[in-house]
Design a protein around this motif. Structure first.
Motif, PDB file in Angstrom:
ATOM      1  N   ILE A  13       0.891  -1.156   0.000  1.00  0.00           N
ATOM      2  CA  ILE A  13       0.000   0.000   0.000  1.00  0.00           C
ATOM      3  C   ILE A  13       0.935   1.213   0.000  1.00  0.00           C
ATOM      4  N   TYR A  15       2.542   5.083   0.020  1.00  0.00           N
ATOM      5  CA  TYR A  15       2.481   6.293   0.842  1.00  0.00           C
ATOM      6  C   TYR A  15       1.761   7.403   0.089  1.00  0.00           C
ATOM      7  N   HIS A  21       3.919   6.976  -9.389  1.00  0.00           N
ATOM      8  CA  HIS A  21       4.900   6.974 -10.480  1.00  0.00           C
ATOM      9  C   HIS A  21       5.063   5.552 -11.016  1.00  0.00           C
ATOM     10  N   GLY A  23       7.052   3.182 -10.490  1.00  0.00           N
ATOM     11  CA  GLY A  23       7.306   2.109  -9.518  1.00  0.00           C
ATOM     12  C   GLY A  23       5.997   1.561  -8.957  1.00  0.00           C
ATOM     13  N   THR A  27       4.483  -2.426  -9.841  1.00  0.00           N
ATOM     14  CA  THR A  27       4.141  -3.518  -8.932  1.00  0.00           C
ATOM     15  C   THR A  27       2.659  -3.868  -9.076  1.00  0.00           C
ATOM     16  N   ASP A  52      -1.161   3.762   2.162  1.00  0.00           N
ATOM     17  CA  ASP A  52      -0.623   3.726   3.515  1.00  0.00           C
ATOM     18  C   ASP A  52      -0.617   5.175   3.983  1.00  0.00           C
ATOM     19  N   GLY A 263       8.455  -4.328  -3.685  1.00  0.00           N
ATOM     20  CA  GLY A 263       9.778  -3.975  -4.178  1.00  0.00           C
ATOM     21  C   GLY A 263      10.816  -4.377  -3.142  1.00  0.00           C
ATOM     22  N   ASP A 265      12.921  -2.767  -1.542  1.00  0.00           N
ATOM     23  CA  ASP A 265      13.112  -1.841  -0.425  1.00  0.00           C
ATOM     24  C   ASP A 265      12.360  -2.247   0.830  1.00  0.00           C
ATOM     25  N   ILE A 266      11.308  -3.023   0.688  1.00  0.00           N
ATOM     26  CA  ILE A 266      10.475  -3.306   1.860  1.00  0.00           C
ATOM     27  C   ILE A 266      10.432  -4.807   2.156  1.00  0.00           C
ATOM     28  N   HIS A 292      10.578  -7.631  -6.172  1.00  0.00           N
ATOM     29  CA  HIS A 292      11.261  -7.297  -7.421  1.00  0.00           C
ATOM     30  C   HIS A 292      12.276  -6.184  -7.173  1.00  0.00           C
ATOM     31  N   TYR A 294      14.382  -2.611  -8.977  1.00  0.00           N
ATOM     32  CA  TYR A 294      13.935  -1.249  -9.285  1.00  0.00           C
ATOM     33  C   TYR A 294      14.002  -0.896 -10.766  1.00  0.00           C
ATOM     34  N   TRP A 295      13.099  -0.040 -11.165  1.00  0.00           N
ATOM     35  CA  TRP A 295      13.225   0.632 -12.456  1.00  0.00           C
ATOM     36  C   TRP A 295      14.205   1.766 -12.273  1.00  0.00           C
TER      37      TRP A 295
HETATM   38  O1  ME8 Z   1       7.104   1.565   1.059  1.00  0.00           O
HETATM   39  N1  ME8 Z   1      10.980   0.589  -9.305  1.00  0.00           N
HETATM   40  O2  ME8 Z   1       5.307   2.673   0.122  1.00  0.00           O
HETATM   41  P1  ME8 Z   1       5.954   3.431  -1.121  1.00  0.00           P
HETATM   42  C1  ME8 Z   1      10.060  -0.361  -9.040  1.00  0.00           C
HETATM   43  N2  ME8 Z   1       3.918   2.353   2.318  1.00  0.00           N
HETATM   44  N3  ME8 Z   1       9.168  -0.284  -8.041  1.00  0.00           N
HETATM   45  C2  ME8 Z   1       9.206   0.795  -7.260  1.00  0.00           C
HETATM   46  C3  ME8 Z   1      10.131   1.841  -7.468  1.00  0.00           C
HETATM   47  C4  ME8 Z   1      11.060   1.708  -8.557  1.00  0.00           C
HETATM   48  N4  ME8 Z   1      11.971   2.630  -8.865  1.00  0.00           N
HETATM   49  N5  ME8 Z   1       9.913   2.784  -6.540  1.00  0.00           N
HETATM   50  C5  ME8 Z   1       8.876   2.344  -5.768  1.00  0.00           C
HETATM   51  C6  ME8 Z   1       5.947   1.942   1.092  1.00  0.00           C
HETATM   52  N6  ME8 Z   1       8.436   1.148  -6.213  1.00  0.00           N
HETATM   53  C7  ME8 Z   1       5.031   1.496   2.205  1.00  0.00           C
HETATM   54  C8  ME8 Z   1       4.613   0.061   1.923  1.00  0.00           C
HETATM   55  S1  ME8 Z   1       3.206  -2.140   2.490  1.00  0.00           S
HETATM   56  C9  ME8 Z   1       2.469  -2.780   3.840  1.00  0.00           C
HETATM   57  C10 ME8 Z   1       3.723  -0.548   2.973  1.00  0.00           C
HETATM   58  C11 ME8 Z   1       7.306   0.359  -5.688  1.00  0.00           C
HETATM   59  O3  ME8 Z   1       4.913   4.392  -1.575  1.00  0.00           O
HETATM   60  C12 ME8 Z   1       7.764  -0.936  -5.042  1.00  0.00           C
HETATM   61  O4  ME8 Z   1       6.688  -1.829  -5.012  1.00  0.00           O
HETATM   62  O5  ME8 Z   1       7.293   3.966  -0.788  1.00  0.00           O
HETATM   63  C13 ME8 Z   1       8.076  -0.490  -3.647  1.00  0.00           C
HETATM   64  O6  ME8 Z   1       8.128  -1.568  -2.730  1.00  0.00           O
HETATM   65  C14 ME8 Z   1       6.907   0.430  -3.377  1.00  0.00           C
HETATM   66  O7  ME8 Z   1       6.697   1.101  -4.645  1.00  0.00           O
HETATM   67  C15 ME8 Z   1       7.153   1.425  -2.267  1.00  0.00           C
HETATM   68  O8  ME8 Z   1       6.059   2.298  -2.228  1.00  0.00           O
END
Ligand code: ME8
Length: 546
Positions: A13, A15, A21, A23, A27, A52, A263, A265-266, A292, A294-295
């Motif tokens: 979910i 932020y 964007h 990313g 997903t 979120d 992604g 990062d989490i 996965h 990153y782009w």
């Molecule tokens: O982390 N390439 O939300 P977030 C590919 N709220 N995917 C990307 C990307 C990129 N350059 N940048 C972002 C959070 N993403 C929390 C998550 S879940 C319980 C809470 C995608 O808005 C990717 O899926 O920062 C990454 O994990 C997510 O956006 C992070 O979104």
């Protein structure tokens, strides 16, 4: 109640302090393709995405924009909904963590964990990363010179009286689960990374933050049910979304989730904290957490400071010129599904578009429908029982592609599954080139052979379109319609993909080109990536709806 096996796929979910964007779209797109594939395969699918909203930075962004946190959240959640609508996503629900249905259940989970002693009150001293709203371990802090490993901003030493989750108690069970279920953490490189870190030892983690009532950012969030002087840490609140959304009598059949797409990062939160919380709640664990990579763009990391994010205006420019399905196709097949990052480069976009779509499925469909138009007045010829010809055993070829696609989807190889549709198209091209039906057409005595060849081509293309349908729903529905083969409600993948579905005599219509050829010399539709020397492009802050 449905007798079909349930399939539950989720995305992170997102932020709401940020605009959607590439990313976020990526997903969610992978989840969408998986959901569509599974629906086609006859599964009872639930596909969840959402926002979120209880992060402190929502409050600070709202203040900067002179609105209340919930107004800011409303506005940006709406931007995500609109973006996902534009991308053609088929989610079944969109959860927002500020909704009462989520909040009430989160309070229930926390109460349950307090009752079992899995959540307890204690003191915590640690390195806090204000830019990420998370603590980093002593080792990580030291390695990064006490700066944020993500943003490079100064870490702060914090001592807090906090509620803790007894993560340490679940280390052995989690490791055993990961070992017994090789598909649980994917791809493999990520699993190894996580296992290595778990083996260093799991410590209990804080799950609450003390509230400073004079500070709006500190007040923002769900309060601890028995102690309103604390609020639930945003990450704990957020992870519960996967369960809270389906924790109702009508939806409980969807738990456990089959696939959490995220992604890299989490990963830690999803691969370690979340499963342990579920164990503590005595809930089943998700089937797969797939992280996965990153782009990046034109070889460079996307960042706010470079202003080179592929945001909605950029995606929209690509959709405007090449069509939504072409964009979906590119992201799905060229994206960072594995353990390496993927580069979004304009030249590559055009190359893939021409190879797979314009010269691939688009050209094959127009070539075959053209010949059926010319030689059979647009009515599907009758193969008269012939299924194998010129070294091509068509039911076997098409069957292997269909089965391969399904197997790959089951094992979360989404890009591989889509390649099956392209592979089948290439077989048709090769067959046409080898048998030269346009020459056979000149010989009346070989009319049956001509009919059989064109039937095989059209039928194989129908099945290819079916395999490509989850990635390119609009164009492939259009193509199937032209082949008088639009899937009807209730028809399952097994029926649809079986050889012989196309009825002799059915209309085969040529229509407009599905994917007109793209000119590689044309400039990118949005002017190109800023800093890549191709023009100003999308400036930072260019919002959705521009
Ligand atoms: O982390 N390439 O939300 P977030 C590919 N709220 N995917 C990307 C990307 C990129 N350059 N940048 C972002 C959070 N993403 C929390 C998550 S879940 C319980 C809470 C995608 O808005 C990717 O899926 O920062 C990454 O994990 C997510 O956006 C992070 O979104």
């Amino acid at each position: 109640m449905s007798s079909r096996p349930a399939y539950y796929v989720t995305t992170p979910i997102y932020y709401v302090n940020d605009r959607p964007h590439i990313g976020h779209c990526y997903t969610t797109l992978v989840a969408d393709a998986a959901a569509r594939f599974m629906r086609l395969a006859g599964r009872d699918v639930f596909f969840l995405t959402g926002t979120d909203e209880h992060a402190e930075k929502v409050v600070t962004s709202a203040q900067e924009h002179g609105v209340s946190p919930i107004e800011w959240a409303d506005r940006n959640a709406q931007a995500f909904r609109e973006a996902f609508g534009e991308m053609g996503f088929s989610h079944d629900d969109f959860i927002r963590t500020t909704e009462p249905r989520h909040i009430g259940r989160v309070e229930g989970y926390i109460r349950a964990l307090q009752a079992t002693g899995d959540i307890y009150l204690g003191d915590y001293v640690g390195w806090w990363d204000p830019s990420q709203e998370e603590y980093v371990t002593e080792t990580t802090a030291r390695e990064h010179d006490y700066k944020s490993p993500v943003t490079g901003r100064e870490l702060v030493k914090r001592t807090e009286r906090n509620y803790f989750f007894r993560l340490s108690a679940y280390q052995d069970r989690l490791l055993a689960h990961i070992e017994a279920n090789p598909g649980f953490l994917r791809p493999d490189a990520r699993r190894n990374e996580v296992v290595g870190r778990i083996r260093q030892g799991l410590q209990d983690v804080p799950v609450s933050r003390a509230i400073d009532e004079s500070d709006a950012a500190s007040r923002w969030g769900i309060r601890m049910p028995e102690d309103p002087s604390h609020r639930i840490y945003v990450w704990i609140d957020a992870l519960f979304n996967y369960l809270s959304t389906v924790d109702t009598p009508e939806r409980e059949r969807f738990w456990p989730a089959d696939l959490h797409l995220i992604g890299k990062d989490i990963l830690w939160f999803h691969a370690v904290i979340w499963p342990c919380m579920l164990m503590a709640l005595q809930r089943d664990l998700p089937g797969c957490v797939y992280a996965h990579s990153y782009w990046i763009r034109e070889g460079r990391k996307m960042s706010k400071s470079l202003g080179n994010f592929i945001d909605m205006p950029t995606l929209r420019a690509y959709v405007g010129r090449y069509g939504l399905d072409a964009v979906r196709w590119h992201l799905l097949t060229q994206g960072p599904l594995g353990a390496t990052d993927a580069d979004f480069a304009h030249a590559k976009f055009v190359e893939v578009y021409n190879a797979d779509l314009a010269n691939g499925i688009g050209n094959a469909a127009s070539r075959v429908s053209n010949m059926i138009g010319k030689y059979f007045d647009g009515a599907c010829p009758d193969p008269k029982g012939v299924t194998s010809h010129a070294g091509h055993d068509w039911p076997a070829i098409a069957g292997a592609c269909a089965e391969g696609a399904l197997r790959r989807i089951e094992s979360a190889d989404f890009a591989g599954a889509l390649q099956e549709g392209i592979a089948l198209t290439r077989r048709v091209d090769g067959y046409v080139n080898a048998t030269e039906p346009f020459k056979i057409a000149k010989d009346d005595a070989r009319r049956d052979e001509l009919g059989a060849i064109l039937y095989h081509c059209a039928e194989a293309l129908r099945i290819a379109a079916l395999l490509l349908l989850p990635a390119m729903p609009a164009t492939m529905t259009d193509m199937l319609g032209r082949f008088s083969s639009a899937p009807k409600k209730g028809e399952t993948f097994d029926d649809l993909a079986r050889w012989g579905g196309l009825r002799p005599g059915a209309g085969i219509e040529k229509g407009e080109s599905l994917f007109p050829r793209a000119d590689a010399k044309e400039a990118p539709p949005d002017g190109g990536a800023p800093g890549a020397g191709k023009g100003p492009g999308d400036l930072p802050g260019a919002g959705l709806g521009a």
